[in-house]
Design a protein around this motif. Structure first.
Motif, PDB file in Angstrom:
ATOM      1  N   VAL A 279     -16.050 -49.657 -31.534  1.00  0.00           N
ATOM      2  CA  VAL A 279     -17.020 -50.032 -32.563  1.00  0.00           C
ATOM      3  C   VAL A 279     -18.302 -49.224 -32.422  1.00  0.00           C
ATOM      4  O   VAL A 279     -18.947 -48.874 -33.419  1.00  0.00           O
ATOM      5  N   LEU A 280     -18.677 -48.892 -31.185  1.00  0.00           N
ATOM      6  CA  LEU A 280     -19.871 -48.064 -30.990  1.00  0.00           C
ATOM      7  C   LEU A 280     -19.665 -46.670 -31.557  1.00  0.00           C
ATOM      8  O   LEU A 280     -20.615 -46.053 -32.053  1.00  0.00           O
ATOM      9  N   SER A 281     -18.439 -46.158 -31.479  1.00  0.00           N
ATOM     10  CA  SER A 281     -18.187 -44.839 -32.053  1.00  0.00           C
ATOM     11  C   SER A 281     -18.467 -44.840 -33.549  1.00  0.00           C
ATOM     12  O   SER A 281     -18.923 -43.834 -34.111  1.00  0.00           O
ATOM     13  N   GLY A 282     -18.192 -45.993 -34.199  1.00  0.00           N
ATOM     14  CA  GLY A 282     -18.519 -46.101 -35.620  1.00  0.00           C
ATOM     15  C   GLY A 282     -19.991 -46.326 -35.866  1.00  0.00           C
ATOM     16  O   GLY A 282     -20.597 -45.680 -36.724  1.00  0.00           O
TER      17      GLY A 282
ATOM     18  N   PRO B   7      -2.736 -51.452 -22.686  1.00  0.00           N
ATOM     19  CA  PRO B   7      -3.283 -50.601 -23.745  1.00  0.00           C
ATOM     20  C   PRO B   7      -2.918 -49.137 -23.547  1.00  0.00           C
ATOM     21  O   PRO B   7      -2.875 -48.641 -22.422  1.00  0.00           O
ATOM     22  N   SER B   8      -2.629 -48.478 -24.652  1.00  0.00           N
ATOM     23  CA  SER B   8      -2.331 -47.047 -24.621  1.00  0.00           C
ATOM     24  C   SER B   8      -3.635 -46.259 -24.653  1.00  0.00           C
ATOM     25  O   SER B   8      -4.454 -46.425 -25.569  1.00  0.00           O
ATOM     26  N   GLN B   9      -3.832 -45.418 -23.653  1.00  0.00           N
ATOM     27  CA  GLN B   9      -5.059 -44.633 -23.595  1.00  0.00           C
ATOM     28  C   GLN B   9      -5.136 -43.634 -24.742  1.00  0.00           C
ATOM     29  O   GLN B   9      -6.220 -43.380 -25.280  1.00  0.00           O
ATOM     30  N   SER B  10      -4.020 -43.083 -25.147  1.00  0.00           N
ATOM     31  CA  SER B  10      -4.043 -42.134 -26.262  1.00  0.00           C
ATOM     32  C   SER B  10      -4.412 -42.840 -27.563  1.00  0.00           C
ATOM     33  O   SER B  10      -5.209 -42.323 -28.361  1.00  0.00           O
ATOM     34  N   SER B  11      -3.859 -44.045 -27.791  1.00  0.00           N
ATOM     35  CA  SER B  11      -4.224 -44.801 -28.989  1.00  0.00           C
ATOM     36  C   SER B  11      -5.697 -45.179 -28.973  1.00  0.00           C
ATOM     37  O   SER B  11      -6.377 -45.103 -30.007  1.00  0.00           O
ATOM     38  N   PHE B  12      -6.184 -45.566 -27.803  1.00  0.00           N
ATOM     39  CA  PHE B  12      -7.596 -45.914 -27.670  1.00  0.00           C
ATOM     40  C   PHE B  12      -8.485 -44.734 -28.038  1.00  0.00           C
ATOM     41  O   PHE B  12      -9.462 -44.878 -28.786  1.00  0.00           O
ATOM     42  N   ARG B  13      -8.143 -43.543 -27.550  1.00  0.00           N
ATOM     43  CA  ARG B  13      -8.944 -42.354 -27.869  1.00  0.00           C
ATOM     44  C   ARG B  13      -8.854 -42.012 -29.356  1.00  0.00           C
ATOM     45  O   ARG B  13      -9.862 -41.639 -29.974  1.00  0.00           O
ATOM     46  N   HIS B  14      -7.662 -42.126 -29.924  1.00  0.00           N
ATOM     47  CA  HIS B  14      -7.509 -41.807 -31.347  1.00  0.00           C
ATOM     48  C   HIS B  14      -8.279 -42.794 -32.229  1.00  0.00           C
ATOM     49  O   HIS B  14      -8.921 -42.392 -33.212  1.00  0.00           O
ATOM     50  N   LEU B  15      -8.208 -44.076 -31.899  1.00  0.00           N
ATOM     51  CA  LEU B  15      -8.940 -45.077 -32.670  1.00  0.00           C
ATOM     52  C   LEU B  15     -10.446 -44.842 -32.574  1.00  0.00           C
ATOM     53  O   LEU B  15     -11.184 -45.012 -33.556  1.00  0.00           O
ATOM     54  N   THR B  16     -10.904 -44.459 -31.396  1.00  0.00           N
ATOM     55  CA  THR B  16     -12.329 -44.171 -31.217  1.00  0.00           C
ATOM     56  C   THR B  16     -12.770 -43.011 -32.091  1.00  0.00           C
ATOM     57  O   THR B  16     -13.814 -43.064 -32.761  1.00  0.00           O
TER      58      THR B  16
END
Length: 494
Positions: free
Chosen positions: A55-58, A110-119
Motif C-alpha cells: 500500500v505504501l508503494s501506491g 507468501p510468494s516473494q515474486s508475487s509480493f514484488r510484482h504486486l508492489t
C-alpha cells in the motif's frame, strides 16, 4: 451567427467540467486497498509489513514524480497528465489483477515474486493517481481563477468521494455474501474504467492559454496611477466600501513569479509548511492505508475479541470505515474551500494583472492549525474512547476531515505566497513532504503491529497500534506549534 458564438466556449467549459469530475471520481482506486488487504492477508498469506509495503508503494507512488507532473502542467496543460494517468491506471490495476488471478488460494507461504510484482503494480497505480490529481486540480483552478478555493475544493471533494463511490461499486457488484470481495474482477473494472475516463480527459482538458471570466472584466479596465502603484491599486469604486479599515484588506505582496526551485528551497517558510504537511498528511495516510487491519484488530459488535479470520461482517465493517473516511474528506473539501475564499481571500493576481483585494477576517493558515488540533484530538479519542469496531467512526471521520482540509488549503497558500508562474512545480515539490511522512508513520504502525502479532500475521488487540497513535498525538501538537509560527509570519498575506 453572433448569438451562437458564446455557445462553443460554454460547451467546451461544460466538457472540461465533466472530465474534471470524471477524473476525480475515478482517481481514488489506491485508497480502496483496505478492502483488498483482508483477502491479500488471508488468501495470499501476506504479512502486515508486506501489506504495508504494497500500500505504501501506491501511496508513495503519488509523490516521486509530482514536481515533474507539475512541470508538465505548467508547460503543456492538464490534458497531458490525464493521458499519462490513463496509461498508468490501465497498466497498474490490470497487472495487479492478473498477478492475483494466477496465484493459487491454497499456498502455505507468501510468494516473494508475487509480493514484488504486486508492489510494483500498486506503485504504478499510485503514480497514475498523482498525474490524475494534477489534471483535474489545475484544470479546475485555471478554469476558475477568481474562485480558486471553491474550484480546488469542489474538484478535490470529488476526489475525496472517489473511495466512497468505488467501495459502493465494489460492495454492490463485486462482493459475494459468502466469499466476500472478488478482488480480481474489481481491479479489472478499475483498470478499464479509470483508463478510459482519463483517456477521454486528454481531449477535454485542453484549456485556453488564458481564462478571463466576464465577471472580472471591470478590474482590467481600472487604470493604475503612477503614484499609486503600491498600496492603492484599483483605488476606485471599491475604496468607499471600507474607507477607515485598510487593515481589513488583504495586503498584495509582490511574489517572485520566475523564482527557481532552488529559490523555493532556500525559503525557510517553505520548510515550515513542509513540516506541517509531512506530519499531517503522513499521519492521515497511515490511517487510510491501514484502516482494514485496524478493523481486524478490534472486536465486532457481536464478539468479545478481535479476529484475524475473514468473515462477511469484517468485510462490511472495513467497507464502512472506507466510506466514512471518503465522505468526511469530501464534505471537508466542499466546505473548507468556499469558507476559506470568504474569510481568508488570498492576495492573488488575475490574468489581466489586477489584484484581488477583499475583506480579510482570519489567516488561511488558521485552517491548518485547526486541522492539526483536530488530528491530535482524533488520535486521543482513539486511545481513550474506541473499544470496538463500532467506535472506529471517530477515527475515520476525524482523519477524513483533516486530510480533506489540508489538501484543499495547500494550493491557495502556495499560489498566494510563491506566485502562479510555477504553481504546478511548487505544489509538486511540497508534495514530497508526505512522501517522507507517510512511510515513517506507516512503517511505525507496521512494525509495532508485527511485534504484537505473536507470529500470527494479523495483530489482534489495542496494543497493535496504541504506541503508534500516542506518537501521532505528540507530532500533531508539534505541527500545530509550527503552523502558529507561520500564521504570525504570513499575517496580512493569506
Amino acid at each position: 451567427m453572433s448569438s451562437q458564438s458564446p455557445l462553443l466556449p460554454r460547451f467546451r467549459l461544460f466538457l472540461t467540467c465533466c472530465s474534471i469530475a470524471a477524473n476525480a471520481l475515478l482517481a481514488g482506486g489506491i485508497f480502496t486497498f483496505p478492502l483488498l488487504s483482508p483477502s491479500l492477508a488471508l488468501h495470499l498469506k501476506l504479512t502486515q509489513p508486506q501489506l504495508t509495503t504494497i500500500v505504501l508503494s501506491g501511496m508513495m507512488g503519488q509523490y516521486p514524480f509530482s514536481a515533474f507532473a507539475g512541470k508538465v502542467i505548467d508547460r503543456h496543460g492538464p490534458w497531458a497528465t490525464s493521458l499519462v494517468a490513463s496509461a498508468l491506471f490501465s497498466t497498474g490495476f490490470g497487472l495487479f489483477a492478473w498477478e492475483i488471478s494466477k496465484t493459487p488460494d491454497d499456498i502455505a507461504a507468501p510468494s516473494q515474486s508475487s509480493f514484488r510484482h504486486l508492489t510494483l503494480c500498486f506503485f504504478m497505480a499510485g503514480l497514475g493517481t498523482v498525474f490524475s490529481y494534477f489534471s483535474f486540480l489545475f484544470a479546475a483552478s485555471k478554469s476558475f481563477p477568481s474562485s480558486i478555493g471553491f474550484a480546488s475544493g469542489a474538484s478535490t471533494a470529488l476526489f475525496g468521494l472517489s473511495p466512497l463511490f468505488l467501495s459502493f461499486v465494489a460492495s454492490t457488484f463485486f462482493t459475494d455474501p459468502v466469499t466476500g470481495l472478488n478482488v480480481t474482477k474489481f481491479l479489472t473494472f478499475l483498470a478499464i474504467t479509470a483508463g478510459s475516463v482519463h483517456f477521454v480527459g486528454a481531449f477535454n482538458l485542453r484549456l485556453p492559454s488564458t481564462v478571463s471570466p466576464t465577471a472580472l472584466e471591470p478590474q482590467e479596465t481600472t487604470p493604475l496611477s503612477d503614484n499609486d502603484v503600491e498600496g492603492q491599486s484599483g483605488a476606485d469604486e471599491r475604496d468607499p466600501l471600507l474607507p477607515h479599515k485598510p487593515r481589513a484588506e488583504v495586503t498584495v505582496v509582490p511574489v517572485e513569479e520566475d523564482g527557481s526551485a532552488l529559490d523555493l528551497l532556500r525559503d525557510p517558510q517553505f520548510w515550515w509548511l513542509a513540516c506541517i504537511v509531512m506530519i499531517t498528511l503522513g499521519s492521515c495516510e497511515m490511517v487510510v492505508s491501514n484502516i482494514g487491519t485496524i478493523v481486524l484488530s478490534l472486536p465486532g459488535s457481536s464478539s468479545t475479541a478481535g479476529s484475524a479470520t475473514f468473515n462477511p461482517s469484517t468485510d462490511a465493517a472495513t467497507s464502512k470505515q472506507v466510506r466514512l473516511l471518503s465522505l468526511a474528506s469530501t464534505l471537508s473539501r466542499l466546505l473548507s474551500g468556499p469558507l476559506a475564499d470568504f474569510v481568508s481571500p488570498v492576495a492573488s493576481h488575475l490574468p489581466g494583472g489586477a489584484p484581488i483585494t477583499r475583506k480579510h477576517f482570519v489567516s488561511r493558515v488558521g485552517f491548518l492549525s485547526g486541522a492539526t488540533l483536530l488530528l491530535a484530538g482524533t488520535f486521543t479519542a482513539l486511545e481513550i474512547v474506541v473499544k470496538s469496531q463500532d467506535d472506529l467512526w471517530l477515527l475515520s471521520v476525524g482523519t477524513g476531515v483533516v486530510y480533506g482540509t489540508t489538501f484543499t488549503i495547500m494550493p491557495s497558500l502556495i499560489s498566494s505566497i510563491w506566485g502562479h508562474a510555477n504553481f504546478g512545480r511548487n505544489f509538486g515539490i511540497l508534495t514530497y513532504a508526505p512522501f517522507v511522512g507517510t512511510p515513517i508513520f506507516s512503517y511505525l504502525y507496521a512494525f509495532i503491529s508485527a511485534a504484537h502479532a505473536g507470529g500470527e500475521g494479523v495483530c489482534v488487540g489495542h496494543e497493535c497500534w496504541r504506541l503508534t497513535f500516542w506518537i501521532g498525538v505528540g507530532t500533531a501538537f508539534i505541527a500545530c506549534a509550527v503552523s502558529l509560527g507561520l500564521w504570525r509570519q504570513w499575517k496580512g498575506r493569506v
